[in-house]
Design an enzyme around this catalytic site. Structure first.
Site, mmCIF file in Angstrom:
data_model
loop_
_atom_site.group_PDB
_atom_site.id
_atom_site.type_symbol
_atom_site.label_atom_id
_atom_site.label_comp_id
_atom_site.label_asym_id
_atom_site.label_seq_id
_atom_site.Cartn_x
_atom_site.Cartn_y
_atom_site.Cartn_z
ATOM 1 N N CYS A 177 23.906 4.513 12.530
ATOM 2 C CA CYS A 177 24.236 4.650 13.866
ATOM 3 C C CYS A 177 24.379 3.129 14.506
ATOM 4 O O CYS A 177 25.290 2.779 15.149
ATOM 5 C CB CYS A 177 23.585 5.563 14.754
ATOM 6 S SG CYS A 177 23.565 7.386 14.331
ATOM 7 N N CYS A 200 18.465 6.430 13.905
ATOM 8 C CA CYS A 200 19.441 6.274 13.047
ATOM 9 C C CYS A 200 20.166 4.920 12.416
ATOM 10 O O CYS A 200 20.791 4.282 13.351
ATOM 11 C CB CYS A 200 20.704 7.228 13.439
ATOM 12 S SG CYS A 200 22.155 7.188 12.285
#
Length: 108
Positions: free
Chosen positions: A36, A33
């Protein structure tokens, strides 16, 4: 990862998060991600900024599927603040340090 950020798993989530004496901010993330990874250093900084007030933890959703499913995590990064074993606030998506600091301050 910062030494002030706890790693939580499906196995230790109840003890580390739901039974914690302080509020716990959990960052639900995954290795693949991009957003993230973008907020990871900010989350580490928050763990230092809020030391003694909030415990900051991270949970990899790929390695720990049960807790994210239990909390209906659909998108990551998702930050959930737990107080007294209950969800107090939730924020989905990447945000700046200022936004996250203001959000956290408004919740504790």
């Amino acid at each position: 990862m910062s030494d002030t950020v706890k790693v939580v798993t499906d196995a230790n989530f109840n003890a580390e998060v739901l039974q914690a004496s302080l509020p716990v901010l959990v960052d639900f993330w995954a290795e693949w991600c991009g957003p993230c990874k973008m907020i990871a250093p900010i989350v580490a900084e928050l763990s230092k900024d809020f030391a003694g007030k909030v415990v900051v933890a991270k949970m990899n959703v790929d390695e720990n599927p049960k807790v994210p499913a239990d909390h209906n995590i659909r998108g990551i990064p998702t930050l959930i603040l737990f107080k007294d074993g209950k969800v107090a606030a939730q924020k989905v998506g990447a945000a700046s340090r200022t936004q996250l600091t203001d959000w956290l301050n408004s919740q504790i």
